[in-house]
Scaffold this motif. Structure first.
Motif, PDB file in Angstrom:
ATOM      1  N   UNK A 269      -1.327  -5.235   0.033  1.00  0.00           N
ATOM      2  CA  UNK A 269      -1.281  -4.986   1.476  1.00  0.00           C
ATOM      3  C   UNK A 269      -2.471  -5.667   2.150  1.00  0.00           C
ATOM      4  N   UNK A 270      -2.671  -6.945   1.794  1.00  0.00           N
ATOM      5  CA  UNK A 270      -3.906  -7.636   2.133  1.00  0.00           C
ATOM      6  C   UNK A 270      -4.133  -7.712   3.639  1.00  0.00           C
ATOM      7  N   UNK A 271      -3.064  -7.910   4.391  1.00  0.00           N
ATOM      8  CA  UNK A 271      -3.190  -8.025   5.851  1.00  0.00           C
ATOM      9  C   UNK A 271      -2.726  -6.755   6.565  1.00  0.00           C
ATOM     10  N   UNK A 272      -2.688  -5.671   5.853  1.00  0.00           N
ATOM     11  CA  UNK A 272      -2.480  -4.339   6.416  1.00  0.00           C
ATOM     12  C   UNK A 272      -1.195  -4.212   7.228  1.00  0.00           C
ATOM     13  N   UNK A 273      -0.102  -4.757   6.708  1.00  0.00           N
ATOM     14  CA  UNK A 273       1.186  -4.533   7.356  1.00  0.00           C
ATOM     15  C   UNK A 273       1.577  -3.062   7.238  1.00  0.00           C
ATOM     16  N   UNK A 274       1.158  -2.431   6.142  1.00  0.00           N
ATOM     17  CA  UNK A 274       1.308  -0.991   5.983  1.00  0.00           C
ATOM     18  C   UNK A 274      -0.015  -0.346   6.399  1.00  0.00           C
ATOM     19  N   UNK A 275       0.022   0.474   7.441  1.00  0.00           N
ATOM     20  CA  UNK A 275      -1.210   1.040   7.985  1.00  0.00           C
ATOM     21  C   UNK A 275      -1.653   2.309   7.268  1.00  0.00           C
ATOM     22  N   UNK A 276      -0.884   2.772   6.302  1.00  0.00           N
ATOM     23  CA  UNK A 276      -1.304   3.901   5.463  1.00  0.00           C
ATOM     24  C   UNK A 276      -2.038   3.332   4.253  1.00  0.00           C
ATOM     25  N   UNK A 277      -3.367   3.433   4.254  1.00  0.00           N
ATOM     26  CA  UNK A 277      -4.184   2.800   3.221  1.00  0.00           C
ATOM     27  C   UNK A 277      -5.149   3.829   2.639  1.00  0.00           C
ATOM     28  N   UNK A 278      -5.116   3.964   1.322  1.00  0.00           N
ATOM     29  CA  UNK A 278      -6.029   4.901   0.671  1.00  0.00           C
ATOM     30  C   UNK A 278      -7.488   4.526   0.911  1.00  0.00           C
TER      31      UNK A 278
END
Length: 412
Positions: A269-278
């Motif tokens: 998810x390098x460019x944070x397309x998914x905004x749920x990040x641990x």
């Protein structure tokens, strides 16, 4: 060859010299761990430059500690007239668009063309400013990071984000711009003040809590990691007690594990397309703690307060047990990090922080909370954190701070 990403498949690969990452979108880069990065005998930095014009930027303190060796290296390894070194102001207040524009103006005045390289030597703030400048200069040029702080080596130095503060918001403007090279010499950590080491340890605790229980237990056994042997250490890391190029066994394990965990978590998810990040554990309340407090707390200190608050929220919401919460908060205290800030840890400001994160993350809260040591979960909705629960978590931390103050006074 320096700069070549060796990974043949998506993911992160580790070797004695560092790490290679290849993301699903095809982005690949390498993070090097090396000794004597500014020794003329070490060809790594020169190989990455590969005959290009270099404009280097360095903060005043790092310049005082390492500037002479940096200039000596560039003089020994690069063509005369092909490089220059410039100091830039550091600190959160200088992490701004003005600083980015000044970097670009300096680069232009130095004759940097589209094939040239910006070199950032310093901690995370220098890397963020120079990296953002490089992402915009002539529509994007190469930049190289030599990370001199613990935060830089385990966090900023292994990712692709750049950014500056604006509009009263931390990292409001920025870009995803992978560095051409990211060089990390553990010996550089020997010159850091204790406060900066502790700030770096906050980011390491973050990774341990969400992903690696064994790393957490190692930190419990060695809360003084990177601080144990500092007396007598020299700037090159070879003095008595210096960590040197390889570091002590414990420090080497901690730093390499943290780097690998961060890269593995970022990779899909390098460019944070998914905004749920641990990896956003500790980064929901901390932006407001930093800005509302006028940056009185350093970034790592604000992250520590955020993690303590998030741990108590997890306990009160029934997502983790009291022992896990206590171990997290106690470890932060043993490292010497704050777990409560009376000026900013108010229901009003922390509610504001929740709403700001909810808005920034696409109207989902995605609050990361620990469920066990090495495991975490998301609280996704604003209404899942009732005002009474937030107030109870803050009250628990305030009561803890009061007890600690009384004990200090009694022991004193």
């Amino acid at each position: 060859m320096a700069g070549q990403v060796l990974a043949e498949a998506e993911g992160v690969r580790e070797d004695p010299g560092g790490f290679d990452l290849l993301a699903p979108d095809g982005t690949g880069y390498r993070v090097d761990v090396t000794g004597g990065v500014f020794s003329p005998d070490n060809p790594l930095l020169a190989e990455y430059v590969a005959g290009r014009r270099v404009v280097a930027f360095i903060g005043p303190t790092v310049d005082r500690l390492h500037g002479e060796r940096l200039r000596g290296y560039l003089e020994a390894r690069l063509e005369p007239g092909s490089w220059s070194v410039h100091t830039i102001a550091t600190g959160e207040r200088n992490k701004s668009l003005t600083s980015v524009e000044e970097v670009c103006a300096t680069a232009k005045a130095a004759g940097l063309d589209r094939h040239g390289v910006m070199l950032a030597v310093g901690g995370g703030i220098v890397a963020d400013i120079v990296g953002f400048a490089a992402s915009m200069y002539a529509r994007g040029i190469r930049y190289i990071k030599v990370n001199t702080s613990l935060v830089g080596q385990v966090d900023v130095g292994v990712g692709v984000k750049t950014g500056v503060n604006a509009l009263h918001t931390k990292n409001m403007f920025g870009a995803y711009h992978p560095a051409h090279a990211s060089l990390n010499d553990p010996a550089l950590l020997d010159t850091l003040p204790a406060r900066e080491i502790r700030c770096g340890l906050a980011e390491i605790v973050k990774m341990a809590v969400i992903l690696d229980g064994e790393l957490f237990r190692t930190l419990e056994r060695h809360p003084d990691a990177f601080l144990r042997t500092r007396p007598g250490a020299r700037a090159d890391g070879t003095g008595p007690g210096g960590t040197g190029a390889g570091g002590g066994d414990v420090e080497t394990y901690i730093i390499r594990t943290s780097m690998r965990l961060m890269m593995e978590e970022l990779c899909p998810n390098l460019r944070e397309h998914d905004l749920a990040r641990l990896v956003d554990f500790g980064h929901t309340f901390s932006p407001v703690i930093e800005t509302a407090g006028g940056h009185r707390l350093a970034h790592g200190e604000a992250v520590a307060v955020d993690m303590a608050l998030s741990a108590h929220l997890a306990r009160l919401l029934g997502l983790t047990d009291a022992e896990t919460c206590e171990r997290i908060v106690a470890l932060l205290e043993r490292i010497g990090l704050p777990v409560y800030d009376p000026e900013t840890c108010t229901p009003g400001l922390m509610t504001q922080a929740l709403r700001a994160s909810w808005q920034r993350r696409g109207r989902k809260l995605h609050l990361v909370v620990p469920t066990a040591l090495g495991k975490a979960a998301f609280v996704d909705e604003l209404e899942d954190v009732p005002a009474g629960t937030l107030r109870a978590a803050l009250d628990a931390l305030a009561a803890r701070a009061t007890r600690s103050t009384r004990e200090v006074r009694r022991d004193g």
